[in-house]
Write an enzyme that holds these catalytic residues in place. Structure first.
Site, PDB file in Angstrom:
ATOM      1  N   LYS A  49      10.522  -5.098  12.525  1.00 47.40           N
ATOM      2  CA  LYS A  49      10.186  -6.339  12.736  1.00 47.40           C
ATOM      3  C   LYS A  49      10.534  -6.754  13.950  1.00 47.40           C
ATOM      4  O   LYS A  49       9.610  -7.695  14.565  1.00 47.40           O
ATOM      5  CB  LYS A  49      10.842  -7.487  11.746  1.00 47.40           C
ATOM      6  CG  LYS A  49      10.107  -7.376  10.268  1.00 47.40           C
ATOM      7  CD  LYS A  49      10.778  -8.421   9.358  1.00 47.40           C
ATOM      8  CE  LYS A  49      10.131  -8.501   8.018  1.00 47.40           C
ATOM      9  NZ  LYS A  49      10.974  -9.183   6.837  1.00 47.40           N
ATOM     10  N   LYS A  85       1.509  -9.046   3.700  1.00 50.46           N
ATOM     11  CA  LYS A  85       0.945 -10.339   3.627  1.00 50.46           C
ATOM     12  C   LYS A  85       0.919 -11.152   5.055  1.00 50.46           C
ATOM     13  O   LYS A  85       0.446 -11.972   5.227  1.00 50.46           O
ATOM     14  CB  LYS A  85       1.320 -11.365   2.672  1.00 50.46           C
ATOM     15  CG  LYS A  85       2.845 -11.408   2.680  1.00 50.46           C
ATOM     16  CD  LYS A  85       3.406 -12.500   1.444  1.00 50.46           C
ATOM     17  CE  LYS A  85       4.511 -12.072   0.584  1.00 50.46           C
ATOM     18  NZ  LYS A  85       5.893 -11.872   1.596  1.00 50.46           N
ATOM     19  N   LYS A  91       1.983   0.081   5.427  1.00 46.38           N
ATOM     20  CA  LYS A  91       1.899  -0.545   3.885  1.00 46.38           C
ATOM     21  C   LYS A  91       1.141  -1.993   4.175  1.00 46.38           C
ATOM     22  O   LYS A  91       1.170  -2.648   5.257  1.00 46.38           O
ATOM     23  CB  LYS A  91       3.314  -1.039   3.430  1.00 46.38           C
ATOM     24  CG  LYS A  91       4.108  -2.239   4.194  1.00 46.38           C
ATOM     25  CD  LYS A  91       5.269  -2.846   3.387  1.00 46.38           C
ATOM     26  CE  LYS A  91       5.761  -4.090   4.260  1.00 46.38           C
ATOM     27  NZ  LYS A  91       6.640  -4.535   3.666  1.00 46.38           N
TER      28      LYS A  91
HETATM   29  P1  TYM Z   1       8.022  -9.603  -0.051  1.00 49.59           P
HETATM   30  O1  TYM Z   1       7.744 -10.961  -0.024  1.00 49.59           O
HETATM   31  O2  TYM Z   1       7.665  -8.748   1.276  1.00 49.59           O
HETATM   32  O3  TYM Z   1       7.324  -8.720  -1.066  1.00 49.59           O
HETATM   33  C1  TYM Z   1       7.560  -9.206  -2.351  1.00 49.59           C
HETATM   34  C2  TYM Z   1       7.559  -7.828  -3.480  1.00 49.59           C
HETATM   35  O4  TYM Z   1       6.438  -7.210  -3.096  1.00 49.59           O
HETATM   36  C3  TYM Z   1       6.598  -5.853  -2.802  1.00 49.59           C
HETATM   37  N1  TYM Z   1       5.563  -5.499  -1.845  1.00 49.59           N
HETATM   38  C4  TYM Z   1       4.895  -4.422  -2.165  1.00 49.59           C
HETATM   39  N2  TYM Z   1       4.815  -3.504  -3.148  1.00 49.59           N
HETATM   40  C5  TYM Z   1       3.969  -2.333  -3.180  1.00 49.59           C
HETATM   41  N3  TYM Z   1       3.053  -2.191  -1.907  1.00 49.59           N
HETATM   42  C6  TYM Z   1       3.079  -3.151  -1.070  1.00 49.59           C
HETATM   43  N4  TYM Z   1       2.312  -2.761   0.060  1.00 49.59           N
HETATM   44  C7  TYM Z   1       4.072  -4.169  -0.843  1.00 49.59           C
HETATM   45  N5  TYM Z   1       4.294  -5.224  -0.214  1.00 49.59           N
HETATM   46  C8  TYM Z   1       5.431  -5.802  -0.734  1.00 49.59           C
HETATM   47  C9  TYM Z   1       8.144  -5.889  -2.315  1.00 49.59           C
HETATM   48  O5  TYM Z   1       8.487  -4.777  -2.394  1.00 49.59           O
HETATM   49  C10 TYM Z   1       8.763  -7.012  -3.055  1.00 49.59           C
HETATM   50  O6  TYM Z   1       9.054  -6.600  -4.288  1.00 49.59           O
HETATM   51  N6  TYM Z   1      12.894  -9.328   0.865  1.00 49.59           N
HETATM   52  C11 TYM Z   1      12.014  -9.464  -0.263  1.00 49.59           C
HETATM   53  C12 TYM Z   1      12.030 -10.891  -0.808  1.00 49.59           C
HETATM   54  C13 TYM Z   1      13.538 -11.045  -1.413  1.00 49.59           C
HETATM   55  C14 TYM Z   1      14.099 -10.437  -2.638  1.00 49.59           C
HETATM   56  C15 TYM Z   1      15.251 -11.086  -2.813  1.00 49.59           C
HETATM   57  C16 TYM Z   1      13.321  -9.442  -3.544  1.00 49.59           C
HETATM   58  C17 TYM Z   1      14.471 -11.897  -0.848  1.00 49.59           C
HETATM   59  N7  TYM Z   1      15.602 -11.741  -1.851  1.00 49.59           N
HETATM   60  C18 TYM Z   1      16.153 -10.448  -3.928  1.00 49.59           C
HETATM   61  C19 TYM Z   1      14.275  -9.147  -4.830  1.00 49.59           C
HETATM   62  C20 TYM Z   1      15.467  -9.580  -4.735  1.00 49.59           C
HETATM   63  C21 TYM Z   1      10.805  -9.565   0.535  1.00 49.59           C
HETATM   64  O7  TYM Z   1      10.451 -10.086   1.571  1.00 49.59           O
HETATM   65  O8  TYM Z   1       9.362  -9.301  -0.456  1.00 49.59           O
END
Ligand code: TYM
Length: 332
Positions: A113, A198, A195
């Site tokens: 990032k 969004k 990957k």
């Molecule tokens: P975020 O918002 O990027 O993504 C949400 C969830 O989607 C999964 N994910 C994917 N899985 C498969 N293929 C992909 N291309 C893909 N892109 C995203 C992510 O692994 C995630 O499970 N840091 C986290 C948010 C967060 C969180 C937490 C999650 C904050 N605190 C505590 C779990 C527990 C995040 O930015 O996810």
């Protein structure tokens, strides 16, 4: 028997993608029945990148509606907004004071990032500590996430050990990551080595769960594949096709081998047309439920309030115990 606790969330940026759905939310829904599930919107995490305040607020409502539209029942689960529970920020501070800079420096997501932004703020650096606080505050047993969160989960577990070494055991629960066997890393459509994200600037790289059928068809038909013509699964040499087959398999709940057999003697184009149709079929009911939820912001606000009331009970209990252990005086 007491149900095990699950916690997971998504950062409020962009709109949820097929990657989020397949890697995370699809599992969230399945786990709802057997676990005590907590699903939240990580809006504080969103502030690690510059946000337009008006758009952020709109997006928080939109995300909440997207969670509900995905089939997460607010009665069965605890669904809430991170910033509504101030204990997240408080526990994050305590954990920040236990986390060595060196551990945070190793986070690959921070490195990636920070290569793509001039806004390398302290929040972006300590992002995984806030994530650890999210998890530990609810004494979560399991955290269903995609593959990209594996390193953050390992750091969270390390933080539990740092805490125990300083303040003793039995206060914070050691959580486990729950990473699905298939679809844990859905790849970008145009650049299948990275990957699907969004926050990708090129919207051809992802399918948003709110994309129109036309857009979905266009994006999937133009997805990058290779110059071969035989449909087969090879994640090393045919990454683009393997990604499409994985999406197909998860959404249709059919094993990849069966799908490959179905396409014997047929072209990639046929697979893409059918996959686009399957994605549209999957997302259409979600989109129509989303549109209904978005018509009633008061209802969404009411659910946010109720979710926060439920979530706060667990959060307060953990923070009280952490305050006691650290020598702070718990609020009466
Ligand atoms: P975020 O918002 O990027 O993504 C949400 C969830 O989607 C999964 N994910 C994917 N899985 C498969 N293929 C992909 N291309 C893909 N892109 C995203 C992510 O692994 C995630 O499970 N840091 C986290 C948010 C967060 C969180 C937490 C999650 C904050 N605190 C505590 C779990 C527990 C995040 O930015 O996810």
């Amino acid at each position: 028997m007491k149900k095990k606790v699950i916690l997971s969330g998504s950062t409020v940026t962009g709109d949820l993608t097929l990657g989020n759905y397949i890697g995370a939310m699809n599992n969230w829904k399945k786990l709802s029945k057997d676990y005590n599930c907590h699903y939240f919107l990580a809006d504080l995490h969103a502030l690690t990148t510059a946000q337009d305040p008006k758009k952020l607020q709109e997006r928080i409502f939109s995300f909440f509606a997207q969670y509900l539209a995905l089939g997460l029942d607010p009665e069965e689960n605890t669904i809430f907004v991170q910033s509504h529970i101030h204990e997240h920020a408080e526990l994050a501070w305590i954990l920040t004071c236990l986390t060595p800079m060196g551990n945070l420096n190793r986070m690959t997501q921070f490195k990636e990032k920070s290569q793509h932004t001039s806004n390398i703020n302290a929040g972006l650096f300590s992002y995984p500590v806030l994530m650890a606080a999210d998890i530990l505050l609810y004494s979560a047993d399991l955290v269903p996430v995609g593959e990209d969160q594996r390193q953050h989960m390992e750091l969270c577990r390390d933080i539990v050990v740092f805490f125990e070494n300083r303040y003793g055991e039995g206060i914070l629960k050691m959580p486990e990551a729950y990473i699905g066997k298939q679809g844990a890393r859905v790849m970008s459509l145009q650049d299948p080595k990275k990957k699907m994200s969004k926050s990708d600037e090129n919207e051809k790289n992802f399918v948003s769960i709110l994309d129109t059928p036309k857009k979905i068809e266009k994006k999937i038909k133009s997805a990058q594949t290779d110059s071969d013509t035989v449909v087969s699964f090879d994640s090393e040499n045919k990454t683009g096709l393997a990604n499409l087959l994985t999406i197909y398999s998860v959404l249709s709940e059919k094993p990849i081998d069966d799908i490959v057999k179905d396409y014997e003697g047929r072209m990639y184009g046929h697979l893409k047309v059918d996959l686009a149709e399957l994605v549209v079929e999957t997302l259409t009911p979600i989109q129509s439920a989303y549109a209904d939820y978005m018509k009633n912001k008061d209802y969404l606000e009411e659910l946010m309030r109720k979710g926060a009331v439920k979530a706060r009970v667990r959060a307060q209990e953990t923070l009280k115990n952490v305050y006691k252990a650290t020598g702070l005086v718990p609020r009466s």
